[in-house]
Design a protein around this motif. Structure first.
Motif, PDB file in Angstrom:
ATOM      1  N   LEU A 326      82.755 -10.972  86.518  1.00  0.00           N
ATOM      2  CA  LEU A 326      82.991  -9.994  87.584  1.00  0.00           C
ATOM      3  C   LEU A 326      82.019 -10.205  88.735  1.00  0.00           C
ATOM      4  CD1 LEU A 326      83.599  -6.809  85.412  1.00  0.00           C
ATOM      5  CD2 LEU A 326      85.250  -7.803  86.993  1.00  0.00           C
ATOM      6  N   SER A 327      80.780 -10.554  88.395  1.00  0.00           N
ATOM      7  CA  SER A 327      79.764 -10.762  89.424  1.00  0.00           C
ATOM      8  C   SER A 327      80.032 -12.029  90.235  1.00  0.00           C
ATOM      9  CB  SER A 327      78.382 -10.834  88.769  1.00  0.00           C
ATOM     10  OG  SER A 327      77.408 -11.174  89.722  1.00  0.00           O
ATOM     11  N   GLU A 328      80.318 -13.126  89.548  1.00  0.00           N
ATOM     12  CA  GLU A 328      80.473 -14.412  90.228  1.00  0.00           C
ATOM     13  C   GLU A 328      81.844 -14.577  90.871  1.00  0.00           C
ATOM     14  OE1 GLU A 328      79.553 -17.463  87.430  1.00  0.00           O
ATOM     15  OE2 GLU A 328      77.429 -16.892  87.244  1.00  0.00           O
ATOM     16  N   ARG A 329      82.871 -14.126  90.181  1.00  0.00           N
ATOM     17  CA  ARG A 329      84.230 -14.374  90.649  1.00  0.00           C
ATOM     18  C   ARG A 329      84.704 -13.319  91.651  1.00  0.00           C
ATOM     19  NH1 ARG A 329      87.626 -18.940  89.964  1.00  0.00           N
ATOM     20  NH2 ARG A 329      89.760 -18.247  90.341  1.00  0.00           N
ATOM     21  N   LEU A 330      84.453 -12.023  91.344  1.00  0.00           N
ATOM     22  CA  LEU A 330      84.946 -10.947  92.204  1.00  0.00           C
ATOM     23  C   LEU A 330      83.853 -10.264  93.013  1.00  0.00           C
ATOM     24  CD1 LEU A 330      87.556  -9.199  89.841  1.00  0.00           C
ATOM     25  CD2 LEU A 330      87.903 -11.098  91.434  1.00  0.00           C
ATOM     26  N   LYS A 331      82.584 -10.696  92.781  1.00  0.00           N
ATOM     27  CA  LYS A 331      81.436 -10.117  93.502  1.00  0.00           C
ATOM     28  C   LYS A 331      81.334  -8.601  93.296  1.00  0.00           C
ATOM     29  CE  LYS A 331      81.295 -13.723  97.069  1.00  0.00           C
ATOM     30  NZ  LYS A 331      82.286 -14.607  96.430  1.00  0.00           N
ATOM     31  N   LEU A 332      81.560  -8.178  92.055  1.00  0.00           N
ATOM     32  CA  LEU A 332      81.476  -6.761  91.682  1.00  0.00           C
ATOM     33  C   LEU A 332      80.333  -6.566  90.698  1.00  0.00           C
ATOM     34  CD1 LEU A 332      85.285  -6.057  91.133  1.00  0.00           C
ATOM     35  CD2 LEU A 332      83.902  -5.251  93.053  1.00  0.00           C
ATOM     36  N   LYS A 333      79.606  -5.463  90.872  1.00  0.00           N
ATOM     37  CA  LYS A 333      78.445  -5.186  90.039  1.00  0.00           C
ATOM     38  C   LYS A 333      78.820  -4.257  88.888  1.00  0.00           C
ATOM     39  CE  LYS A 333      73.618  -3.662  90.322  1.00  0.00           C
ATOM     40  NZ  LYS A 333      72.610  -3.005  91.180  1.00  0.00           N
ATOM     41  N   VAL A 334      78.325  -4.585  87.702  1.00  0.00           N
ATOM     42  CA  VAL A 334      78.592  -3.785  86.503  1.00  0.00           C
ATOM     43  C   VAL A 334      77.419  -2.844  86.246  1.00  0.00           C
ATOM     44  CG1 VAL A 334      78.847  -3.904  83.987  1.00  0.00           C
ATOM     45  CG2 VAL A 334      80.113  -5.481  85.444  1.00  0.00           C
ATOM     46  N   SER A 335      77.727  -1.578  85.923  1.00  0.00           N
ATOM     47  CA  SER A 335      76.695  -0.608  85.567  1.00  0.00           C
ATOM     48  C   SER A 335      76.280  -0.835  84.111  1.00  0.00           C
ATOM     49  CB  SER A 335      77.228   0.816  85.751  1.00  0.00           C
ATOM     50  OG  SER A 335      76.316   1.737  85.198  1.00  0.00           O
ATOM     51  N   LYS A 336      75.061  -1.333  83.886  1.00  0.00           N
ATOM     52  CA  LYS A 336      74.605  -1.643  82.528  1.00  0.00           C
ATOM     53  C   LYS A 336      74.381  -0.376  81.709  1.00  0.00           C
ATOM     54  CE  LYS A 336      72.591  -6.130  83.605  1.00  0.00           C
ATOM     55  NZ  LYS A 336      71.402  -7.006  83.538  1.00  0.00           N
ATOM     56  N   GLU A 337      74.043   0.736  82.396  1.00  0.00           N
ATOM     57  CA  GLU A 337      73.811   1.995  81.678  1.00  0.00           C
ATOM     58  C   GLU A 337      75.109   2.550  81.087  1.00  0.00           C
ATOM     59  OE1 GLU A 337      72.912   1.540  84.900  1.00  0.00           O
ATOM     60  OE2 GLU A 337      70.813   1.021  84.489  1.00  0.00           O
ATOM     61  N   LYS A 338      76.206   2.423  81.835  1.00  0.00           N
ATOM     62  CA  LYS A 338      77.475   3.006  81.395  1.00  0.00           C
ATOM     63  C   LYS A 338      78.338   2.032  80.592  1.00  0.00           C
ATOM     64  CE  LYS A 338      77.752   6.225  85.278  1.00  0.00           C
ATOM     65  NZ  LYS A 338      78.538   6.659  86.453  1.00  0.00           N
ATOM     66  N   SER A 339      78.068   0.728  80.701  1.00  0.00           N
ATOM     67  CA  SER A 339      78.847  -0.269  79.962  1.00  0.00           C
ATOM     68  C   SER A 339      78.285  -0.416  78.553  1.00  0.00           C
ATOM     69  CB  SER A 339      78.810  -1.621  80.686  1.00  0.00           C
ATOM     70  OG  SER A 339      79.325  -1.470  81.992  1.00  0.00           O
ATOM     71  N   LYS A 340      79.175  -0.563  77.577  1.00  0.00           N
ATOM     72  CA  LYS A 340      78.696  -0.609  76.189  1.00  0.00           C
ATOM     73  C   LYS A 340      79.718  -1.284  75.271  1.00  0.00           C
ATOM     74  CE  LYS A 340      78.654   3.805  76.817  1.00  0.00           C
ATOM     75  NZ  LYS A 340      78.448   5.256  76.768  1.00  0.00           N
ATOM     76  N   VAL A 341      79.237  -1.675  74.112  1.00  0.00           N
ATOM     77  CA  VAL A 341      80.096  -2.166  73.030  1.00  0.00           C
ATOM     78  C   VAL A 341      80.154  -1.066  71.982  1.00  0.00           C
ATOM     79  CG1 VAL A 341      80.331  -3.857  71.178  1.00  0.00           C
ATOM     80  CG2 VAL A 341      79.559  -4.588  73.439  1.00  0.00           C
ATOM     81  N   ILE A 342      81.356  -0.684  71.583  1.00  0.00           N
ATOM     82  CA  ILE A 342      81.528   0.474  70.697  1.00  0.00           C
ATOM     83  C   ILE A 342      82.198   0.043  69.396  1.00  0.00           C
ATOM     84  CG2 ILE A 342      82.628   2.746  70.456  1.00  0.00           C
ATOM     85  CD1 ILE A 342      82.573   2.701  73.651  1.00  0.00           C
ATOM     86  N   ASN A 343      81.592   0.406  68.278  1.00  0.00           N
ATOM     87  CA  ASN A 343      82.197   0.227  66.954  1.00  0.00           C
ATOM     88  C   ASN A 343      83.004   1.483  66.666  1.00  0.00           C
ATOM     89  OD1 ASN A 343      82.893  -0.030  64.303  1.00  0.00           O
ATOM     90  ND2 ASN A 343      80.827  -0.494  63.553  1.00  0.00           N
ATOM     91  N   LEU A 344      84.322   1.376  66.719  1.00  0.00           N
ATOM     92  CA  LEU A 344      85.190   2.547  66.588  1.00  0.00           C
ATOM     93  C   LEU A 344      85.211   3.125  65.179  1.00  0.00           C
ATOM     94  CD1 LEU A 344      88.135   1.298  68.819  1.00  0.00           C
ATOM     95  CD2 LEU A 344      86.489   3.079  69.372  1.00  0.00           C
ATOM     96  N   ALA A 345      84.616   2.430  64.237  1.00  0.00           N
ATOM     97  CA  ALA A 345      84.492   2.987  62.881  1.00  0.00           C
ATOM     98  C   ALA A 345      83.327   3.970  62.815  1.00  0.00           C
ATOM     99  CB  ALA A 345      84.285   1.867  61.870  1.00  0.00           C
ATOM    100  N   LYS A 346      82.427   3.904  63.810  1.00  0.00           N
ATOM    101  CA  LYS A 346      81.238   4.765  63.784  1.00  0.00           C
ATOM    102  C   LYS A 346      81.154   5.704  64.990  1.00  0.00           C
ATOM    103  CE  LYS A 346      78.452   1.351  61.240  1.00  0.00           C
ATOM    104  NZ  LYS A 346      77.237   0.503  61.289  1.00  0.00           N
ATOM    105  N   ARG A 347      81.668   5.262  66.120  1.00  0.00           N
ATOM    106  CA  ARG A 347      81.545   6.055  67.347  1.00  0.00           C
ATOM    107  C   ARG A 347      82.890   6.149  68.056  1.00  0.00           C
ATOM    108  NH1 ARG A 347      77.617   2.718  70.745  1.00  0.00           N
ATOM    109  NH2 ARG A 347      77.956   4.387  72.268  1.00  0.00           N
ATOM    110  N   LYS A 348      82.931   7.013  69.070  1.00  0.00           N
ATOM    111  CA  LYS A 348      84.137   7.175  69.872  1.00  0.00           C
ATOM    112  C   LYS A 348      83.892   6.656  71.279  1.00  0.00           C
ATOM    113  CE  LYS A 348      85.896  11.175  67.353  1.00  0.00           C
ATOM    114  NZ  LYS A 348      86.265  12.603  67.415  1.00  0.00           N
ATOM    115  N   LEU A 349      84.982   6.172  71.895  1.00  0.00           N
ATOM    116  CA  LEU A 349      84.883   5.742  73.288  1.00  0.00           C
ATOM    117  C   LEU A 349      85.602   6.760  74.171  1.00  0.00           C
ATOM    118  CD1 LEU A 349      87.866   4.474  74.348  1.00  0.00           C
ATOM    119  CD2 LEU A 349      87.200   2.652  72.785  1.00  0.00           C
TER     120      LEU A 349
END
Length: 629
Positions: A326-349
Motif C-alpha cells: 500500500l505504501s509503495e504501490r498506492l502511496k497510502l499510509k497504514v495506521s499501525k495502532e489500528k491494524s492487527k492480526v486477529i485469531n478468531l478462535a480467541k478474539r473478535k474483529l
C-alpha cells in the motif's frame, strides 16, 4: 444505520431512471466491451448526450444534496425553473471547456467525536460528475473484483458479511488481517489514479483532463481561506466513491493473484457455487499439496477490508506485505495502532459495525457475531433523542410524525443488524435500556402519553411486528418494539444480477418488493392539512401495493406517489383505508381531469392499455366524472 438501506434502494431507482431515458443500450454495450478488454478513447460523446444529461438531472434532483448550495449559492430550487434546453446547453458548454468552481468544505461530526471533512461542489458541478459517473460505472463494473462490495450497484454490507461468514465457517479460515488506511480519501495519489483509469481502459484524454480538474478544484475552508489540493478525492463528490474503488481495485486483484488465480500446470474442473460463482476447490487443493503459497482471500467494503488466512504465521507475513504494498504501490499510509492480526478462535474483529468471532460446535467452529458496542451506543443515543421529541410535540400531528420517525429508525437498525447471529440478544439489551427511558419520559401521569396494547397496525408493520407481545400503540399508532427481531442469514448476490445486462435487470425487477427507503421517507414526511388517519393509511397502502401504482402496476418513486380518495372528500369521502388508493402523480391528474385537451395530453404521456383505462374509468365514475373513451 439506515443510510445503507437507502443506498441500496437508490441504486434500484437509478436503474429505473436509466430504462426510462433509454440509456440501457449504451451502458450495456460499454459493459460488454469492457468485459471483452476493449479500450475507450471517445467517451465524451456519450457523456455530453442530451439523454445522459437528462438522466443525470433526474438522478440527483431528489437527493438531499441538491438542496445544499455550493460556493455559488445555486440549488435545485433555482435550476428546476430553467427550460430544459437551457440546462442541457449549460452542461454541454461546461463539458466543452471544463473548469469546476471551488468546493465548499464543511465538517460534520463522526460517531467517535472527531470531525469528518466534507466537500460540497456546486450543483452544476455535481451534475457534470453525475453525467461522467453514468458512463464510467459500467466500464469499471466489468473490471471490479467479486468481493469488492462498497458503493457499487446491487451490492451492500449484506454481501460483505456473507463472504466473511463463508470464509470463516465453510473454508475454516480463522485468522484475519485487519488493515486501517489513514485518511484514505484525503491521500489518494492523483497521478496513480489517472494511470489506473488508463489501465482499466478509459483512454479518452479529454475525459481524463476533466477528472484531473475535478480532483484539483480549489477548496474553500470554513474560515474562508482557499486551499489547492495536490492529492485526495473530496468526500461528498458524486464521482469520489467510484474513483476510490478504482484505486483499491488494484489491491483486490493483487491479493487474489497471490493465491486465488495462481495457474497450475494441469487444468482442473471448475464447478459452480449456488450463486453462480466459479468453484476452484480442485485447483486450490492441488496448490496446497504442491506449493508453499499463502492461502489468502480479501473482503472489501470501500476502504474497510479484511484478508482471511489459514495460519497465524501467514497472517503476520501478509500484514507486513500489505503495509509495504500500500505504501509503495498506492502511496497510502497504514495506521499501525489500528491494524492487527486477529485469531478468531480467541478474539473478535470489528467490521462495518459488527463484531465477528467464532464459537466451538462439535468438532469445528461456527461464526458468532454481534452489534459492536459503538453501534449499540449510537443506536440507544439516537432512539432516546427521538423519544424526547415524542414527549414534547407542538400538536398531535407532530407527535404522530415523531412516532413514525422513531418506528423508521427502529426498522432501519433491525434491517441492518439482523445479519448478526446474536442480534436478538443485542436488541434485548437495547430494549432493556430503552424501556426504562420510555416509561420515564412517556408517562401519562406526568403529562406524557399512554401506550396501550390495542391498536391498528397495517401493511409492513403488521406483517413484520404484529405478532409481538411487546407491541404498543399511541392513539392507535403502532410503537414498534425494539426487541422484536430475528437473525437473517446474509446472502450472496447471484452472479446473474447485473444492472448492465437485460437478464440481470430482469432478475433485479423480479426481486423487487417494498422499497424500504421510500417507506422510511413516507413515515418521516409530514403533510400540512392532512389528518393522522390519512397519513397512516398512506403508509399502509404503499406497503400493501408493494410501492406500485394501482392503475399501471408501475413501481413508483417517492415524488411520484399520490394518495387518491376513491370517493372524493367533497362528495362525503373519508380518509379510511378502504377509500384510498396509491397511484402515480400523472394518473391522479388524469382521474380528476375535466378538460379534453388535458385528458388528451396525459393519455399520450401515459400510454395506457385497455385494462388500465378500465380501472381508471371506474375511479372516475366514483368521482362522478365522465368515462374516458
Amino acid at each position: 444505520m439506515t443510510v445503507l438501506t437507502s443506498e441500496k434502494s437508490l441504486k434500484k431507482r437509478k436503474l429505473r431512471h436509466a430504462e426510462y431515458y433509454d440509456m440501457t443500450a449504451i451502458t450495456d454495450k460499454l459493459f460488454a466491451d469492457s468485459k471483452a478488454g476493449k479500450v475507450f478513447d471517445s467517451l465524451m460523446n456519450f457523456i455530453s448526450a442530451e439523454e445522459n444529461i437528462k438522466l443525470a438531472y433526474r438522478n440527483i434532483k431528489r437527493n438531499k444534496g441538491s438542496k445544499t448550495p455550493g460556493v455559488d449559492g445555486l440549488t435545485i430550487a433555482a435550476v428546476e425553473k430553467w427550460p430544459e434546453d437551457k440546462l442541457i446547453n449549460t452542461i454541454k458548454a461546461k463539458l466543452a471547456w471544463y473548469k469546476p468552481k471551488a468546493v465548499k468544505r464543511k465538517e460534520i461530526p463522526k460517531p467517535n467525536g472527531k470531525m469528518r471533512p466534507l466537500g460540497i461542489p456546486t450543483f452544476l458541478d455535481r451534475l457534470v460528475q453525475q453525467c461522467i459517473l453514468q458512463i464510467l460505472e459500467p466500464i469499471c463494473e466489468a473490471k471490479f473484483h467479486e468481493r469488492s462490495n462498497g458503493f457499487r450497484p446491487n451490492r451492500s454490507t449484506e454481501q460483505a458479511l456473507a463472504q466473511c461468514y463463508k470464509l470463516i465457517q465453510q473454508q475454516k479460515l480463522y485468522y484475519a488481517v485487519s488493515i486501517d488506511i489513514e485518511g484514505f480519501f484525503d491521500n489518494v495519489d492523483h497521478c496513480k489514479l489517472r494511470k489506473q483509469l488508463w489501465n482499466i481502459g478509459i483512454r479518452d484524454k479529454k475525459l481524463l483532463c476533466i477528472i484531473s480538474e475535478i480532483l484539483k478544484a480549489p477548496i474553500v475552508m470554513p474560515d474562508g481561506s482557499r486551499v489547492m489540493p495536490t492529492k485526495g478525492t473530496p468526500q461528498g463528490g458524486i464521482l469520489s466513491p467510484l474513483l476510490a474503488n478504482v484505486v483499491l481495485n488494484e489491491l483486490d486483484w493483487w491479493v487474489a493473484s497471490q493465491w486465488e488465480f495462481v495457474k497450475t500446470r494441469h487444468s482442473f474442473y471448475i464447478g459452480k457455487n449456488n450463486n453462480g460463482t466459479p468453484n476452484y476447490k480442485n485447483q486450490r487443493r492441488q496448490l496446497k499439496i504442491t506449493t508453499q503459497l499463502k492461502e489468502m482471500f480479501i473482503v472489501r467494503y470501500a476502504d474497510d477490508f479484511l484478508v482471511f488466512c489459514r495460519k497465524h504465521e501467514d497472517a503476520e507475513n501478509i500484514a507486513i506485505a500489505l503495509e509495504k504494498w500500500l505504501s509503495e504501490r498506492l502511496k497510502l499510509k497504514v495506521s499501525k495502532e489500528k491494524s492487527k492480526v486477529i485469531n478468531l478462535a480467541k478474539r473478535k474483529l470489528e467490521f462495518l459495525g459488527f463484531e465477528i468471532g467464532t464459537v466451538p460446535r462439535r468438532k469445528t467452529r461456527v461464526v458468532s457475531s454481534h452489534m459492536s458496542n459503538k453501534a449499540k451506543k449510537r443506536t440507544i443515543s439516537s432512539l432516546k433523542e427521538q423519544i424526547k421529541k415524542i414527549q414534547h410535540p407542538q400538536n398531535e400531528i407532530d407527535r404522530f410524525a415523531y412516532i413514525n420517525r422513531y418506528n423508521s429508525m427502529v426498522m432501519g437498525v433491525h434491517n441492518y443488524f439482523c445479519h448478526a447471529t446474536a442480534c436478538a440478544a443485542d436488541f434485548t439489551d437495547i430494549a432493556w435500556n430503552m424501556d426504562k427511558f420510555i416509561k420515564n419520559r412517556l408517562n401519562a401521569k406526568r403529562g406524557g402519553i399512554s401506550l396501550v396494547r390495542t391498536g391498528n397496525a397495517r401493511g409492513y408493520i403488521r406483517e413484520r411486528y404484529g405478532k409481538s407481545k411487546a407491541m404498543r400503540y399511541c392513539n392507535g399508532t403502532p410503537f414498534i418494539p425494539v426487541s422484536y427481531v430475528s437473525h437473517k442469514t446474509p446472502k450472496y448476490k447471484k452472479v446473474c444480477i447485473c444492472s448492465y445486462t437485460p437478464e440481470g435487470r430482469a432478475e433485479i425487477h423480479k426481486a423487487l418488493g417494498v422499497n424500504m427507503d421510500i417507506l422510511h421517507r413516507l413515515m418521516r414526511s409530514q403533510m400540512k392539512f392532512s389528518s393522522i388517519e390519512f397519513m397512516d393509511n398512506r403508509i399502509s397502502l404503499y406497503a400493501a401495493q408493494y410501492g406500485r401504482c394501482a392503475i399501471t402496476g408501475r413501481v413508483l418513486d417517492f415524488d411520484e406517489i399520490h394518495c387518491h380518495h376513491i370517493i372524493p372528500v367533497h362528495l362525503g369521502g373519508t380518509d379510511k383505508y378502504q377509500n384510498l388508493k396509491i397511484v402515480h402523480a400523472e394518473i391522479h391528474k388524469l382521474i380528476h381531469a375535466t378538460q379534453k385537451e388535458t385528458i388528451k395530453e396525459h393519455l399520450q404521456k401515459l400510454n395506457l392499455n385497455k385494462a388500465m383505462l378500465e380501472k381508471l374509468n371506474k375511479l372516475r365514475e366514483k368521482a362522478q366524472l365522465e368515462r374516458i373513451s
